[in-house]
Write an enzyme that holds these catalytic residues in place. Structure first.
Site, PDB file in Angstrom:
ATOM      1  N   HIS A  20       0.416  -1.255   0.187  1.00 39.60           N
ATOM      2  CA  HIS A  20      -0.013   0.027   0.112  1.00 39.60           C
ATOM      3  C   HIS A  20       0.758   1.123   0.289  1.00 39.60           C
ATOM      4  CE1 HIS A  20      -0.267  -0.655   4.571  1.00 39.60           C
ATOM      5  NE2 HIS A  20      -0.109   1.140   4.686  1.00 39.60           N
TER       6      HIS A  20
ATOM      7  N   ASP B  51       1.541  -8.296   1.850  1.00 33.28           N
ATOM      8  CA  ASP B  51       1.569  -6.483   2.036  1.00 33.28           C
ATOM      9  C   ASP B  51       2.646  -5.093   1.629  1.00 33.28           C
ATOM     10  OD1 ASP B  51       1.153  -3.762   2.298  1.00 33.28           O
ATOM     11  OD2 ASP B  51      -0.827  -4.001   3.206  1.00 33.28           O
TER      12      ASP B  51
ATOM     13  N   SER C  49       3.646   2.302   7.969  1.00 34.15           N
ATOM     14  CA  SER C  49       3.693   0.978   7.184  1.00 34.15           C
ATOM     15  C   SER C  49       4.890   0.687   6.250  1.00 34.15           C
ATOM     16  CB  SER C  49       2.633   1.804   6.581  1.00 34.15           C
ATOM     17  OG  SER C  49       1.812   1.759   6.532  1.00 34.15           O
TER      18      SER C  49
HETATM   19  N1  ARG Z   1      -4.153   0.055   8.014  1.00 31.44           N
HETATM   20  C1  ARG Z   1      -3.214   0.019   6.376  1.00 31.44           C
HETATM   21  C2  ARG Z   1      -2.518   1.303   7.049  1.00 31.44           C
HETATM   22  O1  ARG Z   1      -3.255   2.393   7.031  1.00 31.44           O
HETATM   23  C3  ARG Z   1      -3.335   0.188   5.149  1.00 31.44           C
HETATM   24  C4  ARG Z   1      -3.799  -0.836   4.378  1.00 31.44           C
HETATM   25  C5  ARG Z   1      -4.161  -0.745   3.054  1.00 31.44           C
HETATM   26  N2  ARG Z   1      -5.040  -1.744   2.708  1.00 31.44           N
HETATM   27  C6  ARG Z   1      -6.571  -1.244   2.452  1.00 31.44           C
HETATM   28  N3  ARG Z   1      -6.971  -2.475   1.743  1.00 31.44           N
HETATM   29  N4  ARG Z   1      -6.681  -0.386   2.154  1.00 31.44           N
HETATM   30  O2  ARG Z   1      -1.204   1.321   7.163  1.00 31.44           O
END
Ligand code: ARG
Length: 729
Positions: free
Chosen positions: A88, A223, A651
């Site tokens: 992401h 991811d 992230s």
């Molecule tokens: N919730 C994750 C974050 O903020 C991002 C995940 C991305 N995946 C998604 N399905 N949007 O780091």
């Protein structure tokens, strides 16, 4: 803020029932000062020295970790500048290289040689060179200044300090404040602008589970993406050039494929963006009751309008999907945050803490009135909170308005500023075109304005608003703003990207610009002007008062906690959080494991689904149990959880074991602790990570990219340990 109240004691007892290994985990610690935490880290299983984590004399782990584009974290994993980060985080780069004919977002991509790696204009990575406490320098500069002049002075002196420290070095620098302006650190970093995409799994792996699984454990997402940083021939930062060389880093992380078990030491080293752990109960109440529900509502409007168009054809989907994903990510975040703030009774917890604080401060005239000061400030501000939320999440939510507001704000300052803005907007027309969607944009415009019309009391409707509504009235607000949208689109030269481009090419003057009906609209929503015109000084007074109170509150808390370790809020600077791989109980009677496996991926598989489909290569490899050297007990571990303390910006951060090896990449938080940016809950808060073995398996077995695997320093179990395990089985 640590609160030893009955509730916390109760939570701790519950946590002890899940596992006997509950250790320190809360805290985003400053690398330069990590020596203070060292004894605790060692006790928990960390085997290296503080110097191995942060040193300015020798290569240390900090040299293998980068701020990725300023919004994520990445880690260097080879001597040739190879970077791992999240899918992401690389999403925008991948999507912008995708077309219906060469659709690497859906199909994946692996460069088989340096020549095949794809440049990503605008993407950069920052390496931290060193940091330094400059509190006394900043304080000296603001000594004796009136409160109202301090902020500007701090900014000015911060810039001077950074300039003096970087002059002639080629480095860049900035000064950041900590503990709400009670401490200041200078950061010197080296910025590299030539970063290339090396590979990505198909998004059916990289974003498996989509928005449904986002922010949720148990999870099954691969991811990760792979990039490489390039440098000039002498290994210095350089703008993109085909003959730049892969960067030779000071340090890179070995990758462990040994696996983890509950209780193992784990550490996350990266760039957490923002937390608000010292937010008062008044702030919590405002967020849960007013601000967050408004954000969710306005994002919902945007997402629905976009999704409708994205489902119509592939080209539109590829164009909008990156922006869509980031809006959806924080749409769900605010839903979860609100739900968990309520469930965990954070408002009540904060109130107790504040009562305790007020008792402690009673005899100190500087601090005694702090909490009631907050109460008064919020009381005066709260009638404007929803209106203010509408600015960024509503009026400025579509790119055409943002473009125009940039131009309009500049036009008000005369031709010279307007010329600068014209240049800026002309150069960013590409980005504008990318997210422009006429059908969706019109719909969003009408729906957001109708929502404002309905949500805000008439007394808070700005004058321009009432005029638009009256002149176009169609019996209800949505139809009314629909009609106005049609009028704007039909009569303006400033909305459609092609028209705007043509308009700017004529080098228009401010008066030319002011004639356009879209300017007539946009000029009303220039944020600073809108606030002043419609909310008077309420907003700026609140901001100033809150900043002053925050500064004092933190000063008091530092005093109150003297001698104890206390970490500052995240502020996009490098931090270390350590703890362990840790299971948890989401509710009575259920315990979640620390790992998920590919068996679970297959259980979630829904052929043809937009969130739970899988590539054939994965299904085939699964059916033939082709897990290579990455298997554990006959299956493949996909994700795992730790009790590390992370937030957005982390992230892509490396999850590191006690030996300094990469065991995974942090990529998410869990639903039960979505309130974590405001209050860390030891019982529930977990970091969701993609296991390094799943990453390597996707690259190696599914992607066939042996060239990448051979660059890595892979650490396996000692042969003896393997035999032991096999015997046990
Ligand atoms: N919730 C994750 C974050 O903020 C991002 C995940 C991305 N995946 C998604 N399905 N949007 O780091």
């Amino acid at each position: 803020m640590r609160k030893r109240n009955a509730l916390v004691a109760f939570f701790l007892t519950c946590a002890l029932l899940v596992s006997t290994i509950v250790r320190a985990d809360e805290g985003m610690w400053i690398p330069m000062l990590i020596g203070k935490n060292y004894d605790q880290m060692k006790k928990q299983g960390f085997k290296l020295t503080p110097e191995d984590l942060y040193s300015i004399n020798k290569a240390s782990l900090k040299d293998a970790i980068v701020s990725f584009g300023g919004f994520c974290t990445g880690e260097i994993v080879s001597k040739n500048g190879l970077i791992f980060t999240n899918h992401h985080c690389g999403y925008d780069a991948v999507a912008s290289h995708s077309t219906p004919l060469d659709n690497i977002l859906d199909n994946g991509f692996w460069a088989k040689s340096y020549a095949e790696e794809k440049p990503v204009p605008g993407l950069f990575v920052n390496f931290l060179v060193r940091m330094e406490d400059v509190t006394s320098k900043v304080n000296a500069a603001v000594q004796g200044l009136p409160e109202a002049q301090k902020a500007a002075k701090i900014e000015e002196v911060g810039k001077q300090i950074a300039e003096a420290a970087t002059k002639g070095t080629g480095y860049e620098g900035f000064v950041r404040d900590f503990y709400k302006g009670n401490q200041y650190f200078l950061y010197i970093f080296q910025k590299f602008n030539d970063v290339r995409l090396v590979g990505t799994p198909p998004q059916s792996i990289g974003k498996f589970g989509g928005d449904t699984d986002n922010w949720v454990w148990p999870r099954h997402t691969g991811d990760f993406t792979v990039f490489r940083v390039y440098a000039s021939k002498d290994n210095k930062p350089a703008t993109y050039a085909a003959d730049n060389k892969p960067y030779t880093p000071k340090k890179f992380l070995p990758v462990s494929i040994k696996g983890t078990k509950n209780g193992d030491f784990s550490m996350v080293y990266g760039f957490p963006g923002r937390t608000d752990r010292f937010l008062t109960s008044y702030g919590v109440k405002l967020a849960t009751e007013k601000v967050s529900p408004t954000i969710v509502k306005l994002r919902d409007i945007r997402l629905k309008a976009w999704k409708e168009e994205m489902d119509k054809d592939v080209a539109t989907r590829l164009k909008l999907s990156s922006k869509y994903a980031s809006i959806a990510n924080y749409w769900k975040y605010f839903i979860g945050q609100t739900e968990q703030l309520k469930r965990l009774k954070i408002y009540e917890q904060k109130q107790k803490g504040e009562a305790d604080f007020t008792r402690w401060a009673a005899s100190n005239p500087t601090y005694a009135g702090l909490i009631s000061g907050y109460e008064k400030a919020y009381e005066a501000y709260q009638p404007f909170a929803i209106e203010r939320t509408y600015i960024n999440e509503g009026f400025l939510a579509t790119s055409w308005v943002r473009q125009l507001v940039t131009l309009a704000a500049a036009a008000r300052q005369g031709e010279a500023k307007f010329a600068e803005a014209k240049n800026y907007v002309s150069s960013s027309l590409g980005d504008y075109e990318e997210t422009y969607n006429e059908k969706a944009d019109k719909k969003i415009f009408a729906k957001i304005h109708a929502a404002f019309y309905n949500d805000l009391p008439k007394s808070q409707h700005p004058k321009f608003y009432t005029t638009i509504a009256q002149d176009n009235w169609q019996g209800n607000p949505e139809e009314t703003f629909n009609k106005y949208a049609e009028y704007l689109w039909n009569n303006s030269d400033l909305i459609r990207p092609d028209k705007l481009k043509a308009f700017l090419a004529k080098n228009p003057s401010v008066p030319d610009f002011e004639k356009d009906p879209a300017y007539q609209y946009a000029v009303n929503v220039i944020p600073a002007d809108f606030i002043k015109a419609n909310m008077g000084s309420a907003v700026s007074e609140f901001e100033t008062t809150k900043a002053t109170l925050d500064n004092l509150y933190l000063k008091a808390l530092l005093e109150k906690n003297k001698g104890k370790l206390m970490y500052p809020d995240a502020n996009s600077t490098m931090r270390i959080t350590y703890g362990n791989v840790q299971n948890y109980s989401p509710k009575d009677g259920i315990t979640y494991n620390t790992i998920t496996t590919i068996d679970g991926v297959m259980q979630k598989y829904v052929p043809g689904d937009s969130e739970f489909d899988l590539p054939k290569s994965l299904i085939d490899a699964y059916n033939s149990r082709n897990f290579g050297q990455y298997a554990e007990n006959g299956t493949l571990v996909v994700n795992f959880i730790t009790n590390n303390d992370i937030t957005g910006g982390n992230s892509g951060s490396p999850v590191i074991n006690g030996n300094g090896e990469l065991i995974g990449l942090a990529f998410d938080g869990n639903w039960e602790a979505m309130s974590g940016d405001i209050a860390f809950d030891k019982q529930y808060k977990r970091t969701i990570c993609v296991d390094s073995r799943y990453v390597l398996w996707c690259i190696d077995v599914l992607g066939g990219a042996k060239n990448i695997i051979s660059e890595l320093d892979i650490r396996k179990n000692e042969p003896r340990a393997v035999t032991k395990k096999a015997v046990k089985k």
